[in-house]
Design a protein around this motif. Sequence first.
Motif, PDB file in Angstrom:
ATOM      1  N   PRO A 442       0.481   8.563  12.678  1.00  0.00           N
ATOM      2  CA  PRO A 442       0.814   7.830  11.230  1.00  0.00           C
ATOM      3  C   PRO A 442       1.546   8.821  10.293  1.00  0.00           C
ATOM      4  N   ASN A 443       2.643   8.289  10.325  1.00  0.00           N
ATOM      5  CA  ASN A 443       3.414   8.858   9.035  1.00  0.00           C
ATOM      6  C   ASN A 443       3.786  10.514   9.367  1.00  0.00           C
ATOM      7  N   CYS A 444       3.899  10.703  10.854  1.00  0.00           N
ATOM      8  CA  CYS A 444       3.564  11.845  11.624  1.00  0.00           C
ATOM      9  C   CYS A 444       2.844  12.784  11.415  1.00  0.00           C
ATOM     10  N   GLY A 445       1.914  12.075  10.568  1.00  0.00           N
ATOM     11  CA  GLY A 445       0.933  13.559  10.087  1.00  0.00           C
ATOM     12  C   GLY A 445       0.656  13.727   8.250  1.00  0.00           C
ATOM     13  N   GLN A 446       1.802  13.007   7.743  1.00  0.00           N
ATOM     14  CA  GLN A 446       2.661  13.357   6.355  1.00  0.00           C
ATOM     15  C   GLN A 446       1.786  12.641   5.528  1.00  0.00           C
ATOM     16  N   CYS A 447       1.133  13.175   4.008  1.00  0.00           N
ATOM     17  CA  CYS A 447       1.797  12.046   3.208  1.00  0.00           C
ATOM     18  C   CYS A 447       2.336  11.862   1.940  1.00  0.00           C
ATOM     19  N   LEU A 448       3.143  10.639   2.283  1.00  0.00           N
ATOM     20  CA  LEU A 448       4.587   9.988   1.863  1.00  0.00           C
ATOM     21  C   LEU A 448       4.364   9.087   0.214  1.00  0.00           C
ATOM     22  N   GLY A 449       2.454   9.013  -0.134  1.00  0.00           N
ATOM     23  CA  GLY A 449       2.589   8.630  -0.629  1.00  0.00           C
ATOM     24  C   GLY A 449       3.498   7.975  -2.479  1.00  0.00           C
ATOM     25  N   CYS A 450       4.021   9.400  -2.456  1.00  0.00           N
ATOM     26  CA  CYS A 450       5.122   9.949  -3.771  1.00  0.00           C
ATOM     27  C   CYS A 450       6.692   8.676  -3.488  1.00  0.00           C
ATOM     28  N   PHE A 451       7.147   8.623  -2.084  1.00  0.00           N
ATOM     29  CA  PHE A 451       7.751   8.117  -2.133  1.00  0.00           C
ATOM     30  C   PHE A 451       7.944   6.727  -1.283  1.00  0.00           C
ATOM     31  N   THR A 452       6.228   5.901  -0.984  1.00  0.00           N
ATOM     32  CA  THR A 452       6.133   5.421  -0.669  1.00  0.00           C
ATOM     33  C   THR A 452       5.138   3.881  -1.265  1.00  0.00           C
ATOM     34  N   GLY A 453       4.364   4.764  -2.148  1.00  0.00           N
ATOM     35  CA  GLY A 453       3.350   4.217  -3.150  1.00  0.00           C
ATOM     36  C   GLY A 453       2.012   4.034  -2.143  1.00  0.00           C
TER      37      GLY A 453
END
Length: 472
Positions: A442-453
């Motif tokens: 999921p999400n290529c194993g990355q944190c995307l919180g600052c971009f997606t919430g």
Amino acid sequence: MFPEIKGLNEECGLFAIWGHPEAAKLTYYGLHSLQHRGQEGAGIVTIDGEELYVHKNTGLLTEAFQAGDLERLSGRQALGHVRYATAGRGGYDNVQPLHFKSEDGSIAMAHNGNLVNYQPLKSELERSGSIFQTTTDTEILAHLMKRGHSDDLRKQFKEALPQLTGAYSFAVMTEDELAVALDPHGLRPLSLGRLGDAFVVASETCAFDLIGADYVRDVEPGEMIIFNERGMFSERFMEAKERALCSMEYVYLARPDSNLEQINVHTARKQLGKQLAIEADVDADVVTGVPDSSISAAIGFSEQAKLPYELGLIKNRYVGRTFIQPSQALREQGVKMKLSAVRGVVEGKRVVMVDDSIVRGTTSQRIVRLLKDAGAAEVHVRISAPPIIRPCFYGIDTSTTDELIAANHSTEEMREMMGADSLRFLSVDGLKTGIGRDAKQPNCGQCLGCFTGEYPTAIPNEHRDLVVAGKG
């Protein structure tokens, strides 16, 4: 005008070595490689099998350590840390490694990341009688370990860590053992190496290169590793959850010569630049990058767009750390001291200015003005990351949505505010493609919180209020 606030800042860096006669000196060199992760304080703790020796101070590593300091740190084991204050005030007390003494012995600990459940845990511990010596979230672990009523470091560590929520790589050292651990989402990087018979652990692999250590592997999410006189022992304190390594490590935070999960940071940034050129091509004459973290992306953009890459911006490497200047005129002069536009490169040219991110917008506005003052006919801003629209709760100093320009303004509004001729960001899918992590996760194993919430961990309500504070 944008508010006068500092730009994006790093987290912290930790380094530990077990079983080397030059442990303190190697740790000092390792911390030099990690200086980009924190410039507010530095410290080293060593042990000789009987006693812990501590030296730490505020400032850069070269300011915190003076002649003779390393010689007083004896022992074959060492733990070091460079700090950027994401939780807790600055000042000596919060400089790590933290060091505590009790009737059962001494303990030192260092931490990279941020605990989102710090406040409720602290309140609970204080109600039960704990007295905190610092204002940093790192100290929480010491109290939780002590509350376990065990004199076994492995048991203390294993019982305390599951109570923490957030991003953390921890290193804890006693008179006879070293323990390291990574949070179950693997939000922060942490790698294991060998130097002869000695074991080495560092936030980034660039620290191994400097001291001549060999990379062995990355510490796994939810894993704890114990080092003692019998060797190295690994076990899980929690089952690994969905991997969520911070995307900004690749975009901005890590050094380009580091490898994060065997992906070279420079290569990833070049690929981000290439992907950006595919998504946001523009008629231009020359490409330049904002020193230093955007250079790799700018090179990738120029290769993909078949435009020449030039040093249109030069960084003055001899400008020390700065402070808020007393007037707008002096603040503008401070920017010119840090960066200079090369008139011979940009004059009369349509310039693509590649940067890694826009957080609050102030810096981008001033760089566009520098280029235009140097005669650039057009300045097209290209950002090798998506818009940052939500705060980071895991160790980067974007604490409220109100501070984030992309959360409160459209791309066109931002373009007008910074005076650029065009402005484009990389898409979230482009970010994942460019970095090239495992597409099956999921999400290529990355944190995307600052971009997606969408955050990988639960966020307490007192933090959630900060998310909705802005218009985004």
